[in-house]
Write a protein that holds these residues in place. Sequence first.
Motif, short mmCIF file in Angstrom:
data_model
loop_
_atom_site.label_atom_id
_atom_site.label_comp_id
_atom_site.label_asym_id
_atom_site.label_seq_id
_atom_site.Cartn_x
_atom_site.Cartn_y
_atom_site.Cartn_z
N TYR A 27 0.84 -1.19 0.00
CA TYR A 27 0.00 0.00 0.00
C TYR A 27 0.88 1.25 0.00
N HIS A 29 -4.11 -1.52 -8.19
CA HIS A 29 -5.32 -0.76 -7.91
C HIS A 29 -5.00 0.73 -7.99
N TYR A 39 -1.56 -1.39 -4.16
CA TYR A 39 -2.62 -0.39 -3.98
C TYR A 39 -1.98 0.99 -4.01
N TYR A 40 -2.50 1.85 -4.89
CA TYR A 40 -2.05 3.24 -5.02
C TYR A 40 -0.54 3.38 -4.83
N GLY A 64 2.95 -0.25 -2.15
CA GLY A 64 2.50 -0.55 -3.50
C GLY A 64 3.63 -0.42 -4.50
N THR A 76 -8.49 -8.55 -4.88
CA THR A 76 -7.21 -9.05 -4.39
C THR A 76 -7.34 -10.48 -3.87
N TYR A 96 -10.32 3.16 -9.98
CA TYR A 96 -11.39 3.41 -9.01
C TYR A 96 -11.76 4.88 -9.12
N ALA A 99 -8.23 2.17 0.72
CA ALA A 99 -8.39 0.82 1.26
C ALA A 99 -7.73 0.65 2.62
N ALA A 125 -11.92 -3.51 -4.10
CA ALA A 125 -10.50 -3.80 -4.35
C ALA A 125 -10.04 -5.03 -3.57
N ASP A 126 -10.45 -5.12 -2.31
CA ASP A 126 -10.02 -6.25 -1.50
C ASP A 126 -10.60 -7.57 -2.01
#
Length: 233
Positions: free
Chosen positions: A121, A165, A143-144, A125, A223, A196, A204, A219-220
């Motif tokens: 993350y 994501h 993520y991001y 990420g 995943t 998104y 998230a 998103a989760d």
Amino acid sequence: MGDFTSISTLDGDRQFDAYVAKPEAEASAAIIVIQEIFGVNEGIRAKCDSWAKAGYVAYAPDLFWRQEPHVELDADVPEDFQAAIGLMQKLNQDQAIRDIEATIKAARAAAGGGKVGLVGYCLGGRLAFMSACRTDGDAFVGYYGVGIDGLLGEQHAIGKPVLLHVPTADHFVLPDAQKAMHEGLADNRHVTLHDYAGLDHGFAAEMGERRDEAGAELADGRTADFFAEHLAG
């Protein structure tokens, strides 16, 4: 559910801590949760606990250990946010990837030699994408992730599935960077990107003001399905 344990560096000369959560039954696959700039805090530990409930052994390595072990910061506290930025700026990311490699080795052993997925993350990420290019993990989720547009030259080394994501209103990953990611990775058969619409960086997060419940659940869920497909067997 979990606790901290020590992991040896790849050189074997030092040790660092990782939070580890284990399922009730013996695990046949592992997931490494790569921290944000806020350390292995309550939210990151909660993500590990969730993966353990899903049947994976989960590790979250303390990547700031060379600067300050066991950092726990809150994204919603301005002073903590500034401290986190300082830690990120001082982090040797190449060295962090080596610590992630050491964690993969430990996690794979804990899963009886099974497959290892990585999910990160923010800073994590970015490190998840770097890990896809540089480590022997089996599946990677970011993520991001920040600055991935500057890492596209490494993508030729990706040989395992990658899922990214991308919140379109991310104020740390601006539209030009998002466009570069989409265009630069469009022909890479190993990489899938999900946008998104209207969501921002940190959507998230397990807790706090940044979380968007609907976006996080979508998103989760993606995943979880991704790891179920690529870590089985």
